[in-house]
Design a protein around this motif. Sequence first.
Motif, PDB file in Angstrom:
ATOM      1  N   SER A   1       0.813  -1.217   0.000  1.00 27.75           N
ATOM      2  CA  SER A   1       0.000   0.000   0.000  1.00 27.75           C
ATOM      3  C   SER A   1       0.848   1.269   0.000  1.00 27.75           C
ATOM      4  N   CYS A   2       1.784   1.356   0.946  1.00 26.50           N
ATOM      5  CA  CYS A   2       2.523   2.608   1.116  1.00 26.50           C
ATOM      6  C   CYS A   2       3.533   2.851  -0.008  1.00 26.50           C
ATOM      7  N   GLU A   3       4.335   1.851  -0.331  1.00 26.32           N
ATOM      8  CA  GLU A   3       5.325   2.031  -1.395  1.00 26.32           C
ATOM      9  C   GLU A   3       4.662   2.300  -2.734  1.00 26.32           C
ATOM     10  N   GLU A   4       3.518   1.668  -2.964  1.00 29.65           N
ATOM     11  CA  GLU A   4       2.792   1.842  -4.223  1.00 29.65           C
ATOM     12  C   GLU A   4       1.865   3.053  -4.195  1.00 29.65           C
ATOM     13  N   LYS A   5       1.768   3.692  -3.014  1.00 30.20           N
ATOM     14  CA  LYS A   5       0.875   4.834  -2.797  1.00 30.20           C
ATOM     15  C   LYS A   5      -0.568   4.501  -3.170  1.00 30.20           C
ATOM     16  N   ASN A   6      -0.995   3.323  -2.722  1.00 32.19           N
ATOM     17  CA  ASN A   6      -2.381   2.904  -2.924  1.00 32.19           C
ATOM     18  C   ASN A   6      -3.230   3.423  -1.767  1.00 32.19           C
ATOM     19  N   CYS A   7      -3.207   4.741  -1.588  1.00 34.12           N
ATOM     20  CA  CYS A   7      -3.895   5.353  -0.447  1.00 34.12           C
ATOM     21  C   CYS A   7      -5.405   5.136  -0.501  1.00 34.12           C
ATOM     22  N   LEU A   8      -5.948   5.003  -1.711  1.00 34.88           N
ATOM     23  CA  LEU A   8      -7.396   4.860  -1.856  1.00 34.88           C
ATOM     24  C   LEU A   8      -7.896   3.486  -1.446  1.00 34.88           C
ATOM     25  N   THR A   9      -7.010   2.482  -1.455  1.00 31.05           N
ATOM     26  CA  THR A   9      -7.415   1.141  -1.034  1.00 31.05           C
ATOM     27  C   THR A   9      -6.908   0.828   0.371  1.00 31.05           C
ATOM     28  N   CYS A  10      -6.321   1.812   1.026  1.00 32.29           N
ATOM     29  CA  CYS A  10      -5.765   1.633   2.376  1.00 32.29           C
ATOM     30  C   CYS A  10      -6.823   2.006   3.406  1.00 32.29           C
ATOM     31  N   SER A  11      -7.084   1.129   4.354  1.00 36.14           N
ATOM     32  CA  SER A  11      -8.115   1.397   5.366  1.00 36.14           C
ATOM     33  C   SER A  11      -7.738   2.564   6.271  1.00 36.14           C
ATOM     34  N   ILE A  12      -6.426   2.784   6.469  1.00 35.05           N
ATOM     35  CA  ILE A  12      -5.984   3.943   7.250  1.00 35.05           C
ATOM     36  C   ILE A  12      -6.151   5.203   6.402  1.00 35.05           C
ATOM     37  N   GLY A  13      -5.725   5.147   5.158  1.00 35.73           N
ATOM     38  CA  GLY A  13      -5.864   6.280   4.250  1.00 35.73           C
ATOM     39  C   GLY A  13      -7.319   6.700   4.072  1.00 35.73           C
ATOM     40  N   PHE A  14      -8.210   5.716   4.053  1.00 32.55           N
ATOM     41  CA  PHE A  14      -9.655   5.995   3.922  1.00 32.55           C
ATOM     42  C   PHE A  14     -10.130   6.901   5.044  1.00 32.55           C
ATOM     43  N   LYS A  15      -9.720   6.570   6.268  1.00 30.12           N
ATOM     44  CA  LYS A  15     -10.135   7.387   7.411  1.00 30.12           C
ATOM     45  C   LYS A  15      -9.509   8.774   7.388  1.00 30.12           C
ATOM     46  N   LEU A  16      -8.219   8.825   7.014  1.00 29.59           N
ATOM     47  CA  LEU A  16      -7.530  10.110   7.003  1.00 29.59           C
ATOM     48  C   LEU A  16      -8.075  11.041   5.925  1.00 29.59           C
ATOM     49  N   LEU A  17      -8.406  10.480   4.753  1.00 35.74           N
ATOM     50  CA  LEU A  17      -8.932  11.297   3.670  1.00 35.74           C
ATOM     51  C   LEU A  17     -10.308  11.876   3.998  1.00 35.74           C
ATOM     52  N   LYS A  18     -11.122  11.117   4.706  1.00 38.40           N
ATOM     53  CA  LYS A  18     -12.482  11.565   5.019  1.00 38.40           C
ATOM     54  C   LYS A  18     -12.498  12.645   6.092  1.00 38.40           C
ATOM     55  N   GLU A  19     -11.442  12.688   6.907  1.00 38.24           N
ATOM     56  CA  GLU A  19     -11.403  13.691   7.971  1.00 38.24           C
ATOM     57  C   GLU A  19     -11.198  15.084   7.398  1.00 38.24           C
ATOM     58  N   SER A  20     -11.884  16.040   7.947  1.00 42.61           N
ATOM     59  CA  SER A  20     -11.672  17.424   7.519  1.00 42.61           C
ATOM     60  C   SER A  20     -10.512  18.017   8.295  1.00 42.61           C
TER      61      SER A  20
END
Length: 420
Positions: A401-420
């Motif tokens: 996830s991190c090396e490939e920058k698959n932030c959109l399929t990352c469960s942590i990234g999902f939460k961080l992106l949704k936060e304002s």
Amino acid sequence: MTEKLLQYLWNYKVFKHFDFKDIEGNSVEIIHFGKWNKNAGPDFLDAKVKINGLVLAGNIELHVRSSDWIFHHHSENPDYQNIILHVVFQDDIEIQEFSQNNIPTLELNDYIDHEILWKYEKLINESQFIACESIFNTHKIPIHFHEENILKKLEEKSQELEQRLALHKNNFEAVLFHSFAYSFGLKINAQIFRQIAESIDYTVVNKIRQNPHQLEALLFGLSGWLVQAKDDQTKIWKREFEFVKAKFAIPDLTIHPKFLRLRPPNFPTLRLSQLANLYFQHQNLFSKIISAQSSEQLYEIFTSIKASEYWDSHFNFGKVSKVQPKMLSKDFIDLIILNTILPLKYTYHRYHHEEIADEMIYFYQNITAEKNSVIQNWKKLGVKVTHAVESQSLIYHHKHSCEEKNCLTCSIGFKLLKES
């Protein structure tokens, strides 16, 4: 904005509000957003929308711009004949066929929080250990995050093993031997050791493993190390290799392992000797591994494994060194268990043992966490790493996830992106 991000926002319904109106000003109610299709064809299948009181069922296609429909040549593709809604980030051109067939276009620009776009662009352009390092929060790690990663990893490893089993007539013992060779080779010689192992018919291994010299001699000979005998022991190995080669019609093949950039304890001479000793000491190795109920039972298999006596005073042929038995270290045994044994146990039991997933997690929980740069960087971010469930999960997640920058399929990234 990218099409991948747009699909992500649609799939997870990340919008400021849902009072959608199409580009003609008609109210659009999304009854069902559809199933995200990651294969060829429309982006979301089996969707259902309500427009001007009329309910439509079919597929939805998403684009960054309306004109992408033309650039992607969808009109000519029969897979796109059942489109009920065209969803775009920016409506930049009128699509004649949509107008003629009364297919609405929904422009999402005003419905998306642009801070999400800014966050995503910032993430994919970061060059830190993980893209979200500056906003990472350990509290955003989901429940069962590590266990899910472990099972994903085991599933991937299992698929690889099943492909190898198919090539070797479902012979688990042969595939285990190849897998052990790969792991004993570590990063530098993994593929080379596997090539050497796969070049030997496993029936030959079974027949000569009872002789402490013959399997070792065969591995050394195939590595090209016995062409010129440098001392008395090398002469013995050379004689044994020539005997085994003639008896079992071993083809003329030489695969040279590498010494460059290796510390002496990891020299291929020692690792192949230890591999041969493993198969000499445990004539029923496969059954011991499959029947083991705890990590302690697995450790017992390896605690007495060592390179043969010659290597007590050597690291390479003909070069005497300080006397020291070349045993397997605890860290090396951990790697063998994690990378070879547990994936094979999982593959062997996965179809007929319902509790195998829970048992695998139990094994991982009783193995010490690895110590490497990836784990050290996670620890710097405040992540606790106490055992192999966590360390293996974090290594897997960082790689996929991190090396490939698959932030959109990352469960942590999902939460961080949704936060304002």
